[in-house]
Motif scaffolding. Structure first.
Motif, PDB file in Angstrom:
ATOM      1  N   GLY A 181       0.512  -1.271   0.072  1.00  0.00           N
ATOM      2  CA  GLY A 181      -0.284   0.112   0.079  1.00  0.00           C
ATOM      3  C   GLY A 181       0.608   1.240  -0.005  1.00  0.00           C
ATOM      4  N   ALA A 182       2.150   1.209   0.484  1.00  0.00           N
ATOM      5  CA  ALA A 182       3.101   2.334   0.449  1.00  0.00           C
ATOM      6  C   ALA A 182       4.095   2.513  -0.829  1.00  0.00           C
ATOM      7  N   ALA A 183       4.385   1.242  -1.612  1.00  0.00           N
ATOM      8  CA  ALA A 183       5.451   1.242  -2.654  1.00  0.00           C
ATOM      9  C   ALA A 183       4.652   2.068  -3.614  1.00  0.00           C
ATOM     10  N   LYS A 184       5.514   3.134  -3.934  1.00  0.00           N
ATOM     11  CA  LYS A 184       5.029   3.992  -5.068  1.00  0.00           C
ATOM     12  C   LYS A 184       6.046   4.217  -6.001  1.00  0.00           C
ATOM     13  N   VAL A 185       5.782   4.454  -7.292  1.00  0.00           N
ATOM     14  CA  VAL A 185       6.460   4.545  -8.548  1.00  0.00           C
ATOM     15  C   VAL A 185       6.157   5.794  -9.510  1.00  0.00           C
ATOM     16  N   ALA A 186       7.159   6.237  -9.978  1.00  0.00           N
ATOM     17  CA  ALA A 186       6.899   7.541 -10.813  1.00  0.00           C
ATOM     18  C   ALA A 186       6.071   6.949 -12.057  1.00  0.00           C
ATOM     19  N   CYS A 187       5.181   8.213 -12.151  1.00  0.00           N
ATOM     20  CA  CYS A 187       4.468   7.912 -13.302  1.00  0.00           C
ATOM     21  C   CYS A 187       5.115   7.790 -14.956  1.00  0.00           C
ATOM     22  N   ALA A 188       4.858   6.728 -15.799  1.00  0.00           N
ATOM     23  CA  ALA A 188       5.641   6.515 -16.784  1.00  0.00           C
ATOM     24  C   ALA A 188       5.461   7.697 -17.799  1.00  0.00           C
ATOM     25  N   HIS A 189       4.621   8.623 -17.499  1.00  0.00           N
ATOM     26  CA  HIS A 189       4.641  10.039 -18.387  1.00  0.00           C
ATOM     27  C   HIS A 189       5.524  11.183 -17.782  1.00  0.00           C
ATOM     28  N   ALA A 190       6.455  10.717 -16.799  1.00  0.00           N
ATOM     29  CA  ALA A 190       7.277  11.766 -16.363  1.00  0.00           C
ATOM     30  C   ALA A 190       7.921  12.581 -17.550  1.00  0.00           C
ATOM     31  N   PRO A 191       8.463  11.950 -18.455  1.00  0.00           N
ATOM     32  CA  PRO A 191       9.231  12.818 -19.412  1.00  0.00           C
ATOM     33  C   PRO A 191       8.199  13.780 -20.280  1.00  0.00           C
ATOM     34  N   TYR A 192       7.182  13.645 -20.049  1.00  0.00           N
ATOM     35  CA  TYR A 192       6.068  14.616 -20.638  1.00  0.00           C
ATOM     36  C   TYR A 192       5.354  15.515 -19.453  1.00  0.00           C
ATOM     37  N   GLY A 193       5.988  15.666 -18.433  1.00  0.00           N
ATOM     38  CA  GLY A 193       5.573  16.452 -17.356  1.00  0.00           C
ATOM     39  C   GLY A 193       4.923  16.299 -16.104  1.00  0.00           C
ATOM     40  N   CYS A 194       4.466  14.815 -16.090  1.00  0.00           N
ATOM     41  CA  CYS A 194       3.748  14.302 -14.752  1.00  0.00           C
ATOM     42  C   CYS A 194       4.714  14.247 -13.643  1.00  0.00           C
ATOM     43  N   ASP A 195       4.436  14.904 -12.822  1.00  0.00           N
ATOM     44  CA  ASP A 195       5.436  14.598 -11.480  1.00  0.00           C
ATOM     45  C   ASP A 195       4.800  13.730 -10.264  1.00  0.00           C
ATOM     46  N   SER A 196       3.901  12.999 -10.742  1.00  0.00           N
ATOM     47  CA  SER A 196       3.148  12.035  -9.767  1.00  0.00           C
ATOM     48  C   SER A 196       3.723  10.761  -9.325  1.00  0.00           C
ATOM     49  N   TYR A 197       3.888  10.500  -7.946  1.00  0.00           N
ATOM     50  CA  TYR A 197       4.142   9.046  -7.554  1.00  0.00           C
ATOM     51  C   TYR A 197       3.030   8.371  -7.255  1.00  0.00           C
ATOM     52  N   VAL A 198       2.865   7.229  -7.719  1.00  0.00           N
ATOM     53  CA  VAL A 198       1.474   6.375  -7.773  1.00  0.00           C
ATOM     54  C   VAL A 198       1.758   5.303  -7.214  1.00  0.00           C
ATOM     55  N   VAL A 199       0.797   4.701  -6.207  1.00  0.00           N
ATOM     56  CA  VAL A 199       0.943   3.381  -5.747  1.00  0.00           C
ATOM     57  C   VAL A 199       0.997   2.369  -6.497  1.00  0.00           C
ATOM     58  N   TYR A 200       1.982   1.553  -6.680  1.00  0.00           N
ATOM     59  CA  TYR A 200       2.494   0.644  -7.680  1.00  0.00           C
ATOM     60  C   TYR A 200       1.101  -0.310  -8.189  1.00  0.00           C
TER      61      TYR A 200
END
Length: 332
Positions: free
Chosen positions: A123-142
């Motif tokens: 519930g706590a393991a987060k990954v960077a959004c795959a669209h980070a190169p296009y401007g998304c700075d979200s970290y989302v639960v895997y």
């Protein structure tokens, strides 16, 4: 006599003080014994239920780690784990929905234990959004990364102009249209008509909703397959255009000559979505308005006017499903 009374009084005081000290020692000893019993009961409870999971505070320091993807996936369905997580007697970790099916693959899957510790990690393991190169700075639960990527506003779209390889978020694509292509960009208000010229083949009008900054292309595909007439279609520039929930807008298109309102064609439809990866939207892949040659080439020489009105589509309301209704469906 006075001296004897004094000694008696002193002895009484010493006896009283000694009694207080003795009672205090007994109380301290009782408290120590109760504390030891409490520790023993906690150890016994821990032995029965496993070690306690300490909740992580929101302001705890964060670190980036690498972990084998397989450790975060169910051993049965192979999809990302989501709490609650269970473990069979063979130490296979499965999601709650796979406990019944896992027994067909594992002979030691007769009993399962709930993994509270793994619940906390998953519930706590987060990954960077795959669209980070296009401007998304979200970290989302895997376990929810796929859902986020399907709805991510930074998911990339392509420039439909042949030979142009630009690819970026819808916001970046809008800036690209305005600076690198001779296409007009018009801000529109929803539920209000906007008047435009009928677009030429392989040219388009770019419309931007004033509230949500959604981007629409009004285009005349070529070839349009309607003889010497024209076809006009509308698409919302949005990644994951094949998503069933993509139809968020509806539009009304009509073409008329200003001095001859008797000749008019009109169409109402939902607005399809496209990431434009295949170029300009094709007329045969969705609804389009056919503009006959009589309106394109009026004798008076007037230019026909294309009017468009875009409305937000009302969200679909799911009907409540009762256990009785589900049972009836299974029987059918």
């Amino acid at each position: 006599m006075a001296e004897q009374n004094k000694r008696s009084s002193s002895a009484a005081e010493n006896g009283h003080a000694g009694g207080k000290k003795a009672r205090a020692n007994v109380e301290v000893k009782q408290e120590e014994e109760e504390a030891e019993e409490g520790e023993m009961s906690q150890e016994e409870e821990s032995a029965k239920t496993g070690p306690l999971v300490v909740a992580t505070a929101m302001d705890d320091p964060q670190i980036d780690v690498r972990i084998a993807v397989g450790l975060l996936h169910c051993h049965a369905c192979l999809l990302p784990l989501k709490p609650p997580v269970f473990k069979c007697e063979a130490a296979h970790v499965v999601c709650s929905g796979c406990r019944g099916n896992h027994g067909q693959l594992c002979r030691r899957a007769a009993a399962y234990a709930h993994c509270a510790e793994l619940d906390a990690i998953v519930g706590a393991a987060k990954v960077a959004c795959a669209h980070a190169p296009y401007g998304c700075d979200s970290y989302v639960v895997y376990g929810a990364a796929a859902e986020h990527q399907r709805a991510c506003p930074c998911a990339p779209c392509s420039c439909p102009d042949p030979g142009c390889g630009f690819r970026g978020s819808p916001a970046a694509l809008l800036g690209h249209f305005a600076t690198d292509h001779p296409w007009s960009v018009t801000q529109i208000s929803y539920a209000k008509p906007c008047r435009l010229a009928v677009p030429l083949p392989r040219r388009c009008h770019v419309l931007v909703g004033e509230d949500d900054r959604a981007m629409f292309l009004v285009v005349s595909p070529s070839p349009c397959g309607v003889g010497v007439g024209a076809a006009v279609c509308v698409a919302c520039v949005r990644a994951n255009g094949d998503d069933a929930a993509a139809a968020q807008y509806k539009c009304k298109l009509w073409v008329e000559v200003p001095t001859n309102s008797d000749n008019m064609v009109m169409m109402t439809s939902k607005v399809r979505s496209s990431d434009l990866s295949g170029g300009f939207p094709a007329a045969e892949q969705g609804m389009f308005l056919v503009v006959p040659p009589e309106l394109l080439h009026e004798v008076s020489g007037e230019t026909p006017i294309l009017s468009i009105r875009i409305d937000r589509a009302a969200p679909a309301i799911a009907k409540p499903t009762t256990p009785r209704a589900r049972s009836l469906r299974r029987l059918q």
